[in-house]
Design a protein around this motif. Structure first.
Motif, PDB file in Angstrom:
ATOM      1  N   MET B   1       0.050   6.818  16.511  1.00 41.65           N
ATOM      2  CA  MET B   1       1.536   6.614  16.151  1.00 41.65           C
ATOM      3  C   MET B   1       1.355   6.195  14.469  1.00 41.65           C
ATOM      4  O   MET B   1       1.180   5.440  14.204  1.00 41.65           O
ATOM      5  N   LYS B   2       2.600   6.830  13.871  1.00 44.60           N
ATOM      6  CA  LYS B   2       2.722   6.336  12.447  1.00 44.60           C
ATOM      7  C   LYS B   2       4.140   5.879  12.175  1.00 44.60           C
ATOM      8  O   LYS B   2       5.153   6.462  12.772  1.00 44.60           O
ATOM      9  N   ALA B   3       4.149   4.742  11.723  1.00 41.99           N
ATOM     10  CA  ALA B   3       5.444   4.045  11.736  1.00 41.99           C
ATOM     11  C   ALA B   3       5.652   3.207  10.309  1.00 41.99           C
ATOM     12  O   ALA B   3       4.740   2.658   9.694  1.00 41.99           O
ATOM     13  N   PRO B   4       6.619   3.930   9.518  1.00 44.31           N
ATOM     14  CA  PRO B   4       7.030   3.446   8.232  1.00 44.31           C
ATOM     15  C   PRO B   4       7.404   2.058   8.273  1.00 44.31           C
ATOM     16  O   PRO B   4       8.123   1.609   9.138  1.00 44.31           O
ATOM     17  N   VAL B   5       6.892   1.242   7.340  1.00 44.20           N
ATOM     18  CA  VAL B   5       7.370  -0.189   7.271  1.00 44.20           C
ATOM     19  C   VAL B   5       8.719  -0.373   7.138  1.00 44.20           C
ATOM     20  O   VAL B   5       9.125  -1.237   8.149  1.00 44.20           O
ATOM     21  N   SER B   6       9.373   0.424   6.321  1.00 39.18           N
ATOM     22  CA  SER B   6      10.735   0.214   6.045  1.00 39.18           C
ATOM     23  C   SER B   6      11.568   0.391   7.431  1.00 39.18           C
ATOM     24  O   SER B   6      12.754  -0.331   7.854  1.00 39.18           O
ATOM     25  N   TRP B   7      11.083   1.222   8.291  1.00 38.55           N
ATOM     26  CA  TRP B   7      11.786   1.453   9.795  1.00 38.55           C
ATOM     27  C   TRP B   7      11.557   0.225  10.456  1.00 38.55           C
ATOM     28  O   TRP B   7      12.367  -0.124  11.311  1.00 38.55           O
ATOM     29  N   ILE B   8      10.253  -0.248  10.626  1.00 39.45           N
ATOM     30  CA  ILE B   8       9.851  -1.435  11.140  1.00 39.45           C
ATOM     31  C   ILE B   8      11.080  -2.454  10.804  1.00 39.45           C
ATOM     32  O   ILE B   8      11.522  -3.240  11.830  1.00 39.45           O
ATOM     33  N   ARG B   9      10.942  -2.518   9.470  1.00 44.45           N
ATOM     34  CA  ARG B   9      11.820  -4.021   9.054  1.00 44.45           C
ATOM     35  C   ARG B   9      13.137  -3.818   9.309  1.00 44.45           C
ATOM     36  O   ARG B   9      13.991  -4.797   9.686  1.00 44.45           O
ATOM     37  N   GLU B  10      13.678  -2.544   9.524  1.00 42.37           N
ATOM     38  CA  GLU B  10      15.091  -2.436   9.939  1.00 42.37           C
ATOM     39  C   GLU B  10      15.413  -2.971  11.244  1.00 42.37           C
ATOM     40  O   GLU B  10      16.413  -3.240  11.671  1.00 42.37           O
ATOM     41  N   LEU B  11      14.525  -2.800  12.139  1.00 40.02           N
ATOM     42  CA  LEU B  11      14.620  -3.213  13.649  1.00 40.02           C
ATOM     43  C   LEU B  11      13.936  -4.523  14.036  1.00 40.02           C
ATOM     44  O   LEU B  11      14.740  -5.206  14.743  1.00 40.02           O
ATOM     45  N   VAL B  12      13.347  -5.342  13.105  1.00 39.89           N
ATOM     46  CA  VAL B  12      13.097  -6.805  13.097  1.00 39.89           C
ATOM     47  C   VAL B  12      12.846  -7.208  12.072  1.00 39.89           C
ATOM     48  O   VAL B  12      12.505  -6.874  10.834  1.00 39.89           O
ATOM     49  N   ASP B  13      13.519  -8.682  12.185  1.00 39.65           N
ATOM     50  CA  ASP B  13      13.865  -9.175  10.891  1.00 39.65           C
ATOM     51  C   ASP B  13      12.725 -10.248  10.407  1.00 39.65           C
ATOM     52  O   ASP B  13      12.233 -11.239  10.547  1.00 39.65           O
ATOM     53  N   LEU B  14      11.729  -9.367   9.801  1.00 39.87           N
ATOM     54  CA  LEU B  14      10.141 -10.279   9.427  1.00 39.87           C
ATOM     55  C   LEU B  14      10.685 -10.806   8.117  1.00 39.87           C
ATOM     56  O   LEU B  14      11.234 -10.283   7.135  1.00 39.87           O
ATOM     57  N   PRO B  15      10.054 -12.071   8.167  1.00 41.95           N
ATOM     58  CA  PRO B  15      10.208 -12.668   6.648  1.00 41.95           C
ATOM     59  C   PRO B  15       9.410 -11.986   5.573  1.00 41.95           C
ATOM     60  O   PRO B  15       8.571 -11.260   5.719  1.00 41.95           O
ATOM     61  N   GLU B  16       9.863 -12.102   4.152  1.00 41.57           N
ATOM     62  CA  GLU B  16       9.231 -11.484   3.311  1.00 41.57           C
ATOM     63  C   GLU B  16       7.708 -11.840   3.028  1.00 41.57           C
ATOM     64  O   GLU B  16       7.004 -11.035   2.531  1.00 41.57           O
ATOM     65  N   THR B  17       7.175 -13.013   3.541  1.00 42.77           N
ATOM     66  CA  THR B  17       5.978 -13.480   3.597  1.00 42.77           C
ATOM     67  C   THR B  17       4.965 -12.567   4.401  1.00 42.77           C
ATOM     68  O   THR B  17       3.788 -12.572   4.090  1.00 42.77           O
ATOM     69  N   VAL B  18       5.755 -11.925   5.280  1.00 42.57           N
ATOM     70  CA  VAL B  18       5.021 -10.996   6.120  1.00 42.57           C
ATOM     71  C   VAL B  18       4.753  -9.752   5.296  1.00 42.57           C
ATOM     72  O   VAL B  18       5.418  -8.935   5.387  1.00 42.57           O
ATOM     73  N   THR B  19       3.648  -9.591   4.683  1.00 41.55           N
ATOM     74  CA  THR B  19       3.084  -8.418   3.787  1.00 41.55           C
ATOM     75  C   THR B  19       2.645  -7.353   4.934  1.00 41.55           C
ATOM     76  O   THR B  19       2.398  -7.696   6.061  1.00 41.55           O
ATOM     77  N   THR B  20       2.348  -5.987   4.340  1.00 42.82           N
ATOM     78  CA  THR B  20       1.708  -5.098   5.338  1.00 42.82           C
ATOM     79  C   THR B  20       0.570  -5.750   5.921  1.00 42.82           C
ATOM     80  O   THR B  20       0.438  -5.074   7.132  1.00 42.82           O
ATOM     81  N   GLU B  21      -0.217  -6.201   4.929  1.00 45.40           N
ATOM     82  CA  GLU B  21      -1.512  -6.513   5.630  1.00 45.40           C
ATOM     83  C   GLU B  21      -1.584  -7.577   6.551  1.00 45.40           C
ATOM     84  O   GLU B  21      -2.005  -7.716   7.676  1.00 45.40           O
ATOM     85  N   VAL B  22      -0.384  -8.509   6.537  1.00 46.36           N
ATOM     86  CA  VAL B  22      -0.381  -9.628   7.434  1.00 46.36           C
ATOM     87  C   VAL B  22       0.193  -8.917   8.812  1.00 46.36           C
ATOM     88  O   VAL B  22      -0.228  -9.347   9.939  1.00 46.36           O
ATOM     89  N   LEU B  23       1.285  -7.973   8.573  1.00 47.09           N
ATOM     90  CA  LEU B  23       1.774  -7.247   9.892  1.00 47.09           C
ATOM     91  C   LEU B  23       0.486  -6.564  10.497  1.00 47.09           C
ATOM     92  O   LEU B  23       0.660  -6.758  11.772  1.00 47.09           O
ATOM     93  N   THR B  24      -0.094  -5.690   9.812  1.00 48.47           N
ATOM     94  CA  THR B  24      -1.160  -4.977  10.436  1.00 48.47           C
ATOM     95  C   THR B  24      -2.146  -6.138  10.968  1.00 48.47           C
ATOM     96  O   THR B  24      -2.608  -5.387  12.161  1.00 48.47           O
ATOM     97  N   ASP B  25      -2.439  -6.811  10.598  1.00 43.29           N
ATOM     98  CA  ASP B  25      -3.635  -7.972  11.102  1.00 43.29           C
ATOM     99  C   ASP B  25      -2.911  -8.436  12.364  1.00 43.29           C
ATOM    100  O   ASP B  25      -3.830  -8.469  13.438  1.00 43.29           O
ATOM    101  N   ARG B  26      -1.648  -9.020  12.513  1.00 37.24           N
ATOM    102  CA  ARG B  26      -1.109  -9.368  13.530  1.00 37.24           C
ATOM    103  C   ARG B  26      -0.954  -8.238  14.733  1.00 37.24           C
ATOM    104  O   ARG B  26      -1.187  -8.726  15.874  1.00 37.24           O
ATOM    105  N   LEU B  27      -0.626  -7.257  14.306  1.00 38.82           N
ATOM    106  CA  LEU B  27      -0.379  -6.337  15.389  1.00 38.82           C
ATOM    107  C   LEU B  27      -1.824  -5.683  16.074  1.00 38.82           C
ATOM    108  O   LEU B  27      -2.181  -5.422  17.016  1.00 38.82           O
ATOM    109  N   THR B  28      -2.847  -5.539  15.148  1.00 41.69           N
ATOM    110  CA  THR B  28      -4.281  -5.347  15.605  1.00 41.69           C
ATOM    111  C   THR B  28      -4.653  -6.476  16.613  1.00 41.69           C
ATOM    112  O   THR B  28      -5.305  -6.041  17.705  1.00 41.69           O
ATOM    113  N   ALA B  29      -4.458  -7.561  16.431  1.00 41.85           N
ATOM    114  CA  ALA B  29      -4.523  -8.781  17.273  1.00 41.85           C
ATOM    115  C   ALA B  29      -4.057  -8.671  18.549  1.00 41.85           C
ATOM    116  O   ALA B  29      -4.380  -9.031  19.740  1.00 41.85           O
ATOM    117  N   LEU B  30      -2.704  -8.036  18.375  1.00 38.76           N
ATOM    118  CA  LEU B  30      -1.893  -7.930  19.564  1.00 38.76           C
ATOM    119  C   LEU B  30      -2.113  -6.634  20.381  1.00 38.76           C
ATOM    120  O   LEU B  30      -1.867  -6.466  21.655  1.00 38.76           O
TER     121      LEU B  30
END
Ligand SMILES: [Zn+2]
Lengths: 365, 837
Positions: B1-30
């Motif tokens: 599954m390929k998901a553009p970061v901009s599309w994810i951000r459109e649907l969820v209100d992620l803080p600026e501090t959540v970089t793509t790396e932080v996001l992928t780390d967290r999602l991998t852990a989930l």
């Protein structure tokens, strides 16, 4: 031979004179001292202490002397002969030692000459690798379980919660014996050994199952239709993911070195729930400055295998009371583990049988 | 599954501090594992701007090519170019022809760098100074849009001089996730964004949460014959659709970012909605649909031409293919792929939109049967949220109206209802128990609610949990445990060793097998591991007769190679090939061994398949095991070419039949097994140099020199030798407890005898006769010389034996030893015709 007076020759009586005896003795002693080796000494012995030596002749003449002279002459000759014999013995011992020492020197060889007359054998790293793993677990009190490679479909799939419509059961992944409705497969993992163990034993169960498995993968540098797995199964009261983590951490440190641990990521396997992927701290860079590390490709971690808490449905199918017992299971590829542990580039080198490959590992890993 | 970061951000209100790396780390852990991050345009440098073509002069060249000499207005970007004249524009030579004056294009100016380190500078070409390049999609590293030319920017796109990166979607990273089979909901932006919201505890906007019209059944008549296969079917209709309307840039880009091709507005919209919500939908050209839609299983003899132009014979019956029908018969392979007859075309103006929920098992079987893997099928066979069809159909209609000029027809058909989610009962301390982490009941319940489950009130530490509609995978308490633990974090699991393992060590057989391997390696043999696949040609190479039992193999239904369609009955083929390979690579000699399973058919019928809700009975387990082929472990050895090297010590020696016998005899002796050796002939061995190995009159294998033809066939030097035996049988004969030996220390009496026998008499027979005749004083017999030649006469041979006698309690007299020797010789004479020389 020589009795008194038999060879009496008055002409030679002069030989017993003190001067003559002394001269003969001195000549003998000088010759003995001058003998350079045992061969020369043998000649010296013959010349100066033999039957025809001056002192022997002098001795013979004693009997011809008038009785009053005999005693004195006898003493004189006897002393001289004694001195000569003593010198001979001493020199002989000396030369003997020299001789032996020389022989040892002469017998020296070039010890660097090659001695590779007989070929050197070796066991295959897949065998010794599986044994190394087995030994790590046996040392923890586990046992090694085995089963056939051609296996019943029910044991390879159904009993492990891989239902009839599980994607792994397609012809694309699994070798079936002909006819396919005989429900017999080349086992696709060593998990049926776990099922067999649960069917035939009562908990607590702690077993590892190393063995060869088959998938219908085309043969290339990273895929093989035949490869090797090791799986582990623990069934006991109160088993949790913590025990799974502890066991795999121990396994990792024994296999890759002190301080090498594992991490879990959520995953999915029908056999386990909850399930996890196991990653190993890279044993080369240890996760520090990983960027240039070729072993983990900059990740700091190496994907090692899968694991989880045994799905109670599996316990149920195999007759284990899931209300009393829980269990964990894990599995990893032995071939793959060897590949990254030893930096192998091409999986096929494991199956080619080139002796240069196998002997490089020695008989143990 | 390929998901553009901009599309994810459109649907969820992620803080600026959540970089793509932080996001992928967290999602991998989930549990959504990061596969990779793509960022289009990351390797493009320098001025990349929008330009407008002012003039385009076509200039034919001598080589037949026509080039375009263009002047391009680059607006404010002219400041970046020395001597740029706004009235003249930028002069650029371009070879493509799919654009014209007035079009807006993408231009890279001198100083820029394109993918592949392609540096742009002003250069003389075709008689002009070309200062820049008008870009195509592939030159920018973007997916081809099919036009095979330069990118023409829509008129409502950015103005000349604007940096083109935002328009091109550069800088938007696309994350590729590996989605496990139990997380089908994450095959959508809706699912990925929901996980991101869960991971960072931030609000989530559910794109499926939308008002839909009242159900009136009037969009189209739909008859569902198989509500198990199709529990929910939604239909909507639009008319006045403009088939030439282009796909808007953001939809096109997102479809392409997901790795799909942009085809047409109608198709792109259905794919876009599938990516957004996870619900596959299908659009029919309503004017080509004859009568009402039906959903049923295929009937015998029916076939369909699918959108990929393949004609497919449909599988009938209750487990058969689900199809969509109209009055003409099947018009779609339900949930997997639409049919050609109702395909939307360049003239379609009325579109019938379908969004349905399908039985995942049926979808899986249809996909498997027809070897069809589609994006829709992939989602349907893993299980889609059954509440989605109404909203998804509505969303498709909305986009067709918005971008295709269509009108939504009134009426909404919705057949069936979503099957209710089963309630799972779980003890609130189970997550803590199974994870080993301290997780309170409160935390467990909180996390279950966070994944969207409804949790009933506590009662004695047990709660009823109804999973959300998008989680059909959750059926058991352990599934809920995984949800709780992954949110708490797998990294929180402590590391503890179990304390109760009390094993008995390796089994005797396991230890013996190690011993065998070490012993053979110690004898200079190298172990190999080869594949067990064979075919008739393999056996022909070994020279096996047509009725050789080794030709009766276990056949494979789906071998990798038709040349090797069976599991082997002998280890020799693989071993001989490995030996030939070594010799071929220049080895002067090779000594190999292998231990592995071989298989012989048992002919005990098919293996049963049992249920999984209870354990099979002992008798049933036995039946499973009896149905399997017989699978003994074999040991095989090959010795070829130089066995001992020559050197300063003298001549070496090539492997011979006797080396094979030496290896197997030494092994038997080490294992304490009495091995009987007799002559036999069996391929692939030399007919006069093959030894049959047996234990207690039971054959376990053969050893000796290979047949010259076999040596030749496998590229082995002449006189190569081999062994193959049943290792299980050998190991079964090993004594479990060796009896302690008793031996005398009295003086030894030596008697040597030379016996002349017929050449056909075997040494073993003579030795056995000597042994039997010599009586109890005999300690050992050993043949120390064998001679044939003129001195013993034609057809005769002389065998010299050393007999050793010893009494337990006294020194033997010469007479006693002589008498024993004579008795031995007499026995040999009577049994073998031996005459003492
Ligand atoms: Zn590393």
């Amino acid at each position: 031979m020589s009795g008194p007076n038999t060879d009496y020759d008055p002409v030679e009586v002069a030989a017993v004179s003190p001067a003559e005896v002394e001269a003969a003795r001195d000549a003998a002693l000088a010759a003995i001292a001058a003998a350079a080796d045992l061969e020369q000494l043998k000649a010296v012995r013959s010349d100066h202490a033999g039957d025809r030596s001056p002192l022997a002749l002098a001795n013979r003449e004693i009997g011809a002397l008038p009785p009053q002279a005999r005693k004195e002459a006898g003493q004189r000759v006897g002393q001289a002969r004694g001195a000569v014999n003593q010198a001979l013995a001493a020199r002989s011992a000396e030369l003997e030692v020299e001789h032996e020492a020389r022989i040892l020197v002469e017998e020296s060889v070039d010890v660097t000459l090659p001695t590779d007359r007989d070929p050197v054998g070796a066991r295959h790293p897949l065998t010794t690798g599986a044994e190394l793993i087995a030994d790590i677990f046996v040392a923890m009190g586990w046992e090694v379980a085995e089963g056939p490679v051609i296996e019943a479909e029910w044991l390879n799939f159904d009993a492990l919660n891989l239902g009839p419509d599980h994607p792994a059961r397609t012809m694309q992944d699994t070798f079936w014996t002909d006819p396919a409705d005989d429900h017999v497969v080349l086992r696709t993992h060593t998990s049926p050994v776990q099922a067999r163990t649960m069917l035939t034993r009562t908990p607590p169960i702690y077993v590892v199952c190393p063995g060869r498995v088959f998938r219908t993968d085309e043969y290339d540098a990273t895929h093989s239709p035949m490869f090797h797995q090791v799986e582990g199964l623990a069934i006991d009261e109160g088993i949790s993911m913590a025990h799974l983590k502890g066991t795999l951490d121990h396994f990792a440190s024994q296999m890759f070195g002190e301080g090498i641990t594992t991490r879990f990521r959520p995953s999915y396997f029908p056999f386990t729930e909850p399930s996890a992927e196991v990653d190993l701290v890279c044993f080369v860079c240890r996760g520090v400055d990983s960027d240039a590390c070729r072993t983990c490709r900059g990740e700091g971690w190496i994907e090692w295998g899968g694991c989880g808490i045994v799905n109670p449905r599996v316990l149920q199918a195999c007759g284990v009371d899931s209300s009393r017992y829980s269990g964990f299971a894990f599995g990893m590829g032995i071939d793959r583990t060897l590949m990254f542990r030893h930096g192998l580039e091409d999986l096929r080198t494991l199956f080619e049988g080139d002796v240069r490959f196998t002997t490089a590992f020695g008989s143990e890993l | 599954m390929k998901a553009p970061v901009s599309w994810i951000r459109e649907l969820v209100d992620l803080p600026e501090t959540v970089t793509t790396e932080v996001l992928t780390d967290r999602l991998t852990a989930l549990g959504l594992k990061l596969e990779g991050i793509e960022a289009a345009g990351a390797d493009i440098e320098g001025p990349l701007v929008i330009g407008r073509v002012l003039t385009q002069d076509k200039e034919p060249q001598k080589n037949g090519k026509v080039i375009n000499w263009c002047r391009v207005d680059i607006g404010a970007a002219g400041e970046l170019v020395e001597g740029y004249d706004p009235a003249e524009g930028q002069g650029i030579v371009c070879g493509a022809h799919n654009f014209g004056p007035g079009d807006k294009v993408v231009v890279i100016l001198p100083g820029g760098v394109l993918p592949g380190d392609f540096r742009i500078s002003a250069r003389k070409t075709y008689g002009h100074v070309s200062a820049g390049m008008i870009c195509s999609a592939s030159e920018l590293g973007l997916p081809e849009d099919g036009s095979d030319g330069i990118i023409v920017v829509p008129e409502d796109g950015p103005e000349p001089g604007t940096d083109a990166r935002e328009f091109l979607g550069f800088g938007d990273e696309v994350i590729e996730f590996e989605i496990n089979p139990d997380r089908a909901y994450a095959l959508s932006l809706r699912g990925v964004a929901r996980e991101a919201a869960l991971g960072f505890g931030v609000p989530f906007t559910d794109p499926a949460d939308r008002a839909v019209p009242e159900v009136d059944g009037k969009a189209w008549e739909v008859v569902v014959d198989d509500p198990t296969g199709c529990p929910v079917f939604a239909a909507r209709l639009v008319s006045g659709f403009d088939p030439s309307a282009p796909t808007p840039e953001h939809i096109k880009r997102r479809v392409e970012q997901a790795g799909m091709r942009s085809i047409s507005l109608a198709v792109d919209v259905t794919n876009y909605v599938m990516l957004e919500l996870g619900q596959p939908t299908h659009g029919y050209d309503a004017d080509k649909v004859a009568g009402s839609l039906g959903v049923r299983r295929a009937r015998a003899g029916e076939r369909i031409t699918t959108l990929d132009d393949a004609v497919r014979d449909l599988s009938p019956g209750n487990d058969g293919d689900l199809v969509i029908t109209d009055d003409s018969g099947p018009i779609g392979l339900a949930g997997v792929m639409g049919g050609a007859t109702t395909e939307i075309s360049g003239t379609t103006t009325r579109i019938l939109v379908e969004a349905a929920h399908w039985d995942p098992v049926s979808m899986f079987r249809t996909g498997k049967r027809h070897k069809l893997s589609s994006e829709a099928g992939k989602r349907n066979e893993r299980g889609v949220d059954p509440l989605l069809p109404a909203g998804a159909a509505d969303r498709v209609v909305e986009l067709l109206v918005e971008h295709g000029g269509a009108t939504a027809e009134p009426g909404f058909t919705l057949v069936g209802t979503a099957p209710p989610q089963p309630t799972v009962t779980i003890a609130t301390d189970l997550p803590a128990q199974l994870s080993g982490i301290e997780i309170s009941a409160m935390t467990a319940v909180e996390h279950l609610r966070a994944i969207g489950a409804t949790v009933a009130e506590h009662e004695d530490g047990v709660v009823g949990v109804t999973p959300p509609s998008w989680r059909p995978d959750i059926t058991d308490p352990h599934d809920l445990v995984e949800e709780v633990v992954r949110i708490v974090g797998y990294d929180q699991v402590p590391s503890l060793l179990p304390r109760r393992a009390t094993g008995r060590g390796l089994t005797r057989l396991q230890r013996l097998r190690r011993r065998v391997g070490r012993s053979l390696a110690g004898a200079g043999l190298v172990e190999v591991v080869s594949f067990p696949f064979v075919g008739e040609a393999t056996f022909d190479r070994l020279g096996l007769t047509a009725d050789d039992p080794r030709r009766a193999t276990v056949p494979l239904a789906n071998p990798l190679s038709s040349e090797e369609p069976a599991y082997t009955t002998t280890l020799l083929p693989g071993l001989l090939e490995a030996a030939g390979r070594n010799i071929g690579r220049g080895a002067p000699g090779v000594a190999l061994f292998e231990t592995a399973t071989v298989a012989f058919p048992s002919d005990n019928g098919p293996a049963p398949i049992y249920g999984v809700h209870t354990r099979p009975t002992e008798a049933e387990v036995d039946k499973l095991i009896e149905a399997l082929p017989v699978q003994p472990q074999h040991l095989a050895v090959v010795l070829a070419g130089e066995r001992q090297r020559s050197g300063w010590w003298g001549a070496g020696a090539d492997a011979a039949w006797s080396d094979a016998l030496a290896v197997v005899r030494r092994l038997a002796t080490e294992l304490g097994v009495e091995l009987r050796v007799t002559a036999t002939h069996r391929m692939p061995w030399h007919p006069g140099r093959c030894a049959l190995l047996s234990i207690d009159e039971v054959e376990i294998g053969c050893a000796g020199e290979l047949h010259p033809k076999v040596c030749k066939s496998f590229g082995l030097p002449a006189r190569a030798a081999a062994i193959e035996l049943d290792l299980d049988a050998l190991l079964a004969a090993t004594p479990t407890v060796a009896a302690g030996p008793q031996f005398s220390t009295m003086p030894l009496a030596k008697e040597d005898v030379a016996l002349v026998v017929d050449a056909s008499v075997t040494a073993a027979d003579v030795e056995a006769a000597l042994r039997d005749g010599a009586g109890p004083l005999l300690e050992s017999v050993r043949l120390f010389d064998a001679y044939t030649g003129a001195q013993v006469g034609e057809g005769k041979k002389s065998l010299a034996f050393a007999l050793r006698f010893r009494a337990p309690d006294r020194t033997l007299t010469e007479g006693e030893a002589g008498a024993a020797r004579d008795a031995a010789v007499a026995e040999a004479a009577s049994r073998t015709g031996a005459v003492q020389r």
